[in-house]
Design an enzyme around this catalytic site. Structure first.
Site, PDB file in Angstrom:
ATOM      1  N   ASP A 176      -5.093   3.853  -0.180  1.00  0.00           N
ATOM      2  CA  ASP A 176      -6.457   4.092   0.850  1.00  0.00           C
ATOM      3  C   ASP A 176      -6.479   5.707   0.553  1.00  0.00           C
ATOM      4  O   ASP A 176      -6.165   6.564   1.334  1.00  0.00           O
ATOM      5  CB  ASP A 176      -5.930   3.591   2.150  1.00  0.00           C
ATOM      6  CG  ASP A 176      -6.970   3.705   2.911  1.00  0.00           C
ATOM      7  OD1 ASP A 176      -8.314   4.126   2.714  1.00  0.00           O
ATOM      8  OD2 ASP A 176      -6.939   2.977   4.311  1.00  0.00           O
ATOM      9  N   ARG A 196     -13.610  -5.278   2.572  1.00  0.00           N
ATOM     10  CA  ARG A 196     -12.722  -5.387   3.529  1.00  0.00           C
ATOM     11  C   ARG A 196     -13.291  -5.520   4.803  1.00  0.00           C
ATOM     12  O   ARG A 196     -12.438  -5.059   5.978  1.00  0.00           O
ATOM     13  CB  ARG A 196     -11.890  -4.177   3.401  1.00  0.00           C
ATOM     14  CG  ARG A 196     -11.183  -4.088   2.133  1.00  0.00           C
ATOM     15  CD  ARG A 196     -10.010  -2.881   2.148  1.00  0.00           C
ATOM     16  NE  ARG A 196      -9.764  -2.018   3.311  1.00  0.00           N
ATOM     17  CZ  ARG A 196      -8.751  -2.423   3.936  1.00  0.00           C
ATOM     18  NH1 ARG A 196      -8.009  -3.568   3.818  1.00  0.00           N
ATOM     19  NH2 ARG A 196      -8.335  -1.898   5.054  1.00  0.00           N
ATOM     20  N   ARG A 243       0.689  -1.167  -0.044  1.00  0.00           N
ATOM     21  CA  ARG A 243      -0.009  -0.028  -0.278  1.00  0.00           C
ATOM     22  C   ARG A 243       0.918   1.226   0.144  1.00  0.00           C
ATOM     23  O   ARG A 243       1.886   1.283   0.832  1.00  0.00           O
ATOM     24  CB  ARG A 243      -0.937   0.003   1.355  1.00  0.00           C
ATOM     25  CG  ARG A 243      -2.107   1.299   1.011  1.00  0.00           C
ATOM     26  CD  ARG A 243      -2.781   1.056   2.497  1.00  0.00           C
ATOM     27  NE  ARG A 243      -2.102   1.952   3.461  1.00  0.00           N
ATOM     28  CZ  ARG A 243      -2.742   2.313   4.608  1.00  0.00           C
ATOM     29  NH1 ARG A 243      -4.130   2.342   4.702  1.00  0.00           N
ATOM     30  NH2 ARG A 243      -2.053   3.413   5.183  1.00  0.00           N
ATOM     31  N   HIS A 247      -9.345   6.703   2.307  1.00  0.00           N
ATOM     32  CA  HIS A 247      -9.892   7.056   3.609  1.00  0.00           C
ATOM     33  C   HIS A 247     -10.845   7.955   3.560  1.00  0.00           C
ATOM     34  O   HIS A 247     -11.010   8.899   4.559  1.00  0.00           O
ATOM     35  CB  HIS A 247      -8.444   7.535   4.311  1.00  0.00           C
ATOM     36  CG  HIS A 247      -8.644   6.911   5.825  1.00  0.00           C
ATOM     37  ND1 HIS A 247      -8.902   7.363   6.981  1.00  0.00           N
ATOM     38  CD2 HIS A 247      -8.378   5.684   6.275  1.00  0.00           C
ATOM     39  CE1 HIS A 247      -8.828   6.767   8.114  1.00  0.00           C
ATOM     40  NE2 HIS A 247      -8.495   5.567   7.677  1.00  0.00           N
ATOM     41  N   TYR A 260      -2.995  10.975   6.498  1.00  0.00           N
ATOM     42  CA  TYR A 260      -3.355   9.771   6.822  1.00  0.00           C
ATOM     43  C   TYR A 260      -2.417   8.808   6.321  1.00  0.00           C
ATOM     44  O   TYR A 260      -2.249   8.957   5.037  1.00  0.00           O
ATOM     45  CB  TYR A 260      -4.943   9.349   6.475  1.00  0.00           C
ATOM     46  CG  TYR A 260      -5.006   7.931   6.685  1.00  0.00           C
ATOM     47  CD1 TYR A 260      -5.228   7.242   7.905  1.00  0.00           C
ATOM     48  CD2 TYR A 260      -4.703   6.986   5.489  1.00  0.00           C
ATOM     49  CE1 TYR A 260      -5.282   5.920   8.039  1.00  0.00           C
ATOM     50  CE2 TYR A 260      -4.796   5.675   5.496  1.00  0.00           C
ATOM     51  CZ  TYR A 260      -5.026   5.123   6.750  1.00  0.00           C
ATOM     52  OH  TYR A 260      -5.151   3.863   6.947  1.00  0.00           O
ATOM     53  N   GLU A 314      -4.563  -7.306   4.860  1.00  0.00           N
ATOM     54  CA  GLU A 314      -3.773  -6.460   5.167  1.00  0.00           C
ATOM     55  C   GLU A 314      -3.033  -6.825   6.346  1.00  0.00           C
ATOM     56  O   GLU A 314      -3.441  -7.566   7.315  1.00  0.00           O
ATOM     57  CB  GLU A 314      -4.583  -5.254   5.758  1.00  0.00           C
ATOM     58  CG  GLU A 314      -3.821  -3.893   6.090  1.00  0.00           C
ATOM     59  CD  GLU A 314      -4.816  -2.609   6.476  1.00  0.00           C
ATOM     60  OE1 GLU A 314      -5.857  -2.958   6.879  1.00  0.00           O
ATOM     61  OE2 GLU A 314      -4.492  -1.579   6.203  1.00  0.00           O
ATOM     62  N   GLU A 337     -13.702  -1.619   6.138  1.00  0.00           N
ATOM     63  CA  GLU A 337     -13.203  -1.497   7.223  1.00  0.00           C
ATOM     64  C   GLU A 337     -14.221  -1.190   8.328  1.00  0.00           C
ATOM     65  O   GLU A 337     -14.144  -1.570   9.304  1.00  0.00           O
ATOM     66  CB  GLU A 337     -11.908  -0.916   7.302  1.00  0.00           C
ATOM     67  CG  GLU A 337     -11.841   0.433   7.071  1.00  0.00           C
ATOM     68  CD  GLU A 337     -10.367   0.887   6.830  1.00  0.00           C
ATOM     69  OE1 GLU A 337      -9.590   0.497   6.176  1.00  0.00           O
ATOM     70  OE2 GLU A 337     -10.146   2.153   7.450  1.00  0.00           O
ATOM     71  N   TRP A 383     -12.398  11.910   8.212  1.00  0.00           N
ATOM     72  CA  TRP A 383     -10.771  11.529   8.490  1.00  0.00           C
ATOM     73  C   TRP A 383     -10.799  10.260   8.129  1.00  0.00           C
ATOM     74  O   TRP A 383     -10.004   9.890   7.169  1.00  0.00           O
ATOM     75  CB  TRP A 383     -10.701  11.398  10.182  1.00  0.00           C
ATOM     76  CG  TRP A 383      -9.067  11.052  10.178  1.00  0.00           C
ATOM     77  CD1 TRP A 383      -8.113  12.032  10.069  1.00  0.00           C
ATOM     78  CD2 TRP A 383      -8.754   9.832  10.681  1.00  0.00           C
ATOM     79  NE1 TRP A 383      -6.938  11.190  10.250  1.00  0.00           N
ATOM     80  CE2 TRP A 383      -7.332   9.980  10.721  1.00  0.00           C
ATOM     81  CE3 TRP A 383      -9.266   8.442  10.677  1.00  0.00           C
ATOM     82  CZ2 TRP A 383      -6.429   8.817  10.834  1.00  0.00           C
ATOM     83  CZ3 TRP A 383      -8.473   7.472  11.175  1.00  0.00           C
ATOM     84  CH2 TRP A 383      -6.933   7.628  11.352  1.00  0.00           C
ATOM     85  N   GLU A 442      -8.639   2.035  -2.252  1.00  0.00           N
ATOM     86  CA  GLU A 442      -9.296   1.800  -1.040  1.00  0.00           C
ATOM     87  C   GLU A 442     -10.465   3.099  -0.398  1.00  0.00           C
ATOM     88  O   GLU A 442      -9.904   4.107  -0.540  1.00  0.00           O
ATOM     89  CB  GLU A 442      -8.555   1.155   0.039  1.00  0.00           C
ATOM     90  CG  GLU A 442      -9.187   1.195   1.466  1.00  0.00           C
ATOM     91  CD  GLU A 442      -8.209   0.357   2.538  1.00  0.00           C
ATOM     92  OE1 GLU A 442      -7.281  -0.152   1.766  1.00  0.00           O
ATOM     93  OE2 GLU A 442      -8.367   0.762   3.739  1.00  0.00           O
TER      94      GLU A 442
HETATM   95  O1  EZ4 Z   1      -7.725   4.029   9.700  1.00  0.00           O
HETATM   96  O2  EZ4 Z   1      -7.823   0.859  11.514  1.00  0.00           O
HETATM   97  O3  EZ4 Z   1      -6.601   0.483   5.983  1.00  0.00           O
HETATM   98  N1  EZ4 Z   1      -6.458   0.885   7.232  1.00  0.00           N
HETATM   99  C1  EZ4 Z   1      -6.901   1.906   7.511  1.00  0.00           C
HETATM  100  C2  EZ4 Z   1      -6.610   1.939   9.309  1.00  0.00           C
HETATM  101  C3  EZ4 Z   1      -7.755   2.691   9.967  1.00  0.00           C
HETATM  102  C4  EZ4 Z   1      -7.579   2.278  11.587  1.00  0.00           C
HETATM  103  C5  EZ4 Z   1      -8.789   3.052  12.336  1.00  0.00           C
HETATM  104  O4  EZ4 Z   1      -8.960   2.446  13.483  1.00  0.00           O
HETATM  105  O5  EZ4 Z   1      -7.695   2.544   7.050  1.00  0.00           O
HETATM  106  O6  EZ4 Z   1      -5.432   2.354   9.290  1.00  0.00           O
HETATM  107 CO    CO Z   2      -8.070   1.725   5.176  1.00  0.00          CO
END
Ligand code: EZ4
Ligand code: CO
Length: 401
Positions: A209, A282, A147, A211, A159, A338, A261, A401, A235
């Protein structure tokens, strides 16, 4: 045999974890992860106050019936707190069933469908050069999937980018605030992938990701811009409450999409899967109702050519990772797992038999899940409040976030 005790153990060896340990009248024990990052004590209280009293005296062999009892019996269905609590019970009961049978849990799930569980690591860097050496270090350790997260000029903190050896976004007691700019991100990221692809060639699997930070049309533009670099997945391009967002992205790009997730039940992804709007789901053992319910999600996904890519960040304990690996090994439609190694203190508190070798994780061959919690050691690491950050746009508007 019946359940004689169930203990909720809250500890912080490197970070916070909530663990359920169930004991039977035959002296067997099973463990389940119940960690919900930043909301740990809500799950601990749900278990302590409302679930543990229901478990005493039950037959630990009745996994499905216990799942239905806790899900339907609560009346209030779904939601991350409820489903994480149910997951902990379910995982612990699978662990016990494996010990009773004298078999690793993957054997109870149909046996091995592959020789190992292919994993991806997290590369990042404050500059593109730093990022390239981070990717190189994964490649040198045998990873075939990485990743890629990169710093963005003019955004101070982002992030997935950190110089710490163990990435941990939930560190401060109260949420820290980060600043986000989608225009800066979209302008920078394609050049990052151009460099990574040029350096590492066409076959290294690359992931990214987003996010949950984009709108569907922004994500569509990013997916198109990244097509030349053939990602394995993009992602969480958009928050997934609005499942139709994925339809819009899909109409514009062949970049594969991964999400899930934060999903806690099959109803979070039923439409995404049935309409083939995503390529990887995921969802995880700990947040999606345990092995029993996640298996149900993955079986639905298999019917629609959606593969799995279970979440495996450090806030999922080695108990969750152990359970995930047994499922990953057994299901027909496994994609990628992951994997972010835990802090050494975490590994000590949760002794486990899974191991990494040459790009793969291998679950333990011990009966059950092959993981435990050292309760005496755990007691030396008391809970400390820790929150995930929040994100604001440059004008101060609160963002995802
Ligand atoms: O931000 O698990 O793909 N992984 C992620 C993680 C999440 C955290 C949140 O608790 O996006 O790093
Ligand atoms: Co993620």
């Amino acid at each position: 045999m019946n359940i004689v005790a169930a203990r909720v153990i809250v500890c912080s060896p490197g970070r916070n974890f909530v663990t359920l340990k169930i004991e039977t009248s035959d002296g067997l024990t099973g463990v389940g992860d119940a960690t919900l990052n930043g909301r740990e004590l809500a799950v601990a209280a749900y278990l302590d106050e409302h679930v543990v009293p229901l478990l005493i005296g039950r037959d630990p062999a009745r996994i499905e019936d216990t799942w239905q009892y806790l899900y339907k019996g609560a009346y209030w269905r779904r939601g991350p707190v409820t489903m994480t609590a149910i997951a902990a019970v379910d995982t612990a009961l699978w662990d016990i069933k494996g010990k009773v049978a004298g078999l690793p849990v993957y054997q109870l799930l149909g046996g091995r469908s592959r020789s190992g569980v292919s994993v991806y690591g997290h590369a990042n860097g404050a500059t593109i050069d730093e990022l390239l050496s981070s990717v190189a270090s994964f490649v040198s350790r045998g990873y075939t999937a990485v990743r890629v997260q990169a710093a963005i000029p003019d955004i101070s903190e982002i992030y997935g980018v950190s110089t710490a050896t163990v990435y941990e976004p939930a560190s401060a007691a109260l949420p820290t605030e980060a600043v986000w700019s989608t225009p800066h991100y979209l302008a920078h990221l394609p050049a990052v992938f151009e460099r990574v692809r040029a350096e590492f060639g066409p076959t290294l699997r690359l992931l990214h990701d987003a996010h949950h930070r984009l709108t569907p049309i922004e994500a569509a533009r990013l997916g198109k811009a990244l097509e030349p670099y053939a990602l394995t997945w993009l992602e969480d391009p958009v928050p997934a409450e609005l499942q139709d967002g994925y339809r819009l992205i899909r109409q514009h790009t062949t970049t594969p999409l991964a999400v899930g997730e934060v999903f806690n039940s099959i109803w979070d992804c039923e439409r995404l899967i049935r309409s083939q709007l995503i390529d990887y789901v995921r969802a995880t053992v700990v947040h999606a109702g345990g092995i029993t319910h996640l298996r149900r999600i993955f079986d639905l996904a298999a019917l629609h050519q959606v593969r799995t890519g279970s979440h495996g960040a450090t806030d999922l304990s080695p108990v969750c990772m152990s359970a995930a690996l047994h499922l990953d090994l057994a299901i027909p439609n496994f994609g990628l797992q992951e994997y972010m190694p835990h802090a050494p203190e975490t590994d000590e508190v949760f002794p486990h038999g899974y191991r990494y070798a040459d790009g793969y994780l291998h679950p333990s061959e011990e009966p059950g899940l092959g993981v435990d919690i050292d309760e005496a050691l755990a007691a030396k690491y008391p809970y400390r409040p820790a929150s995930l950050p929040v994100n604001r746009l440059t004008d101060g508007t609160l963002h995802d976030w």
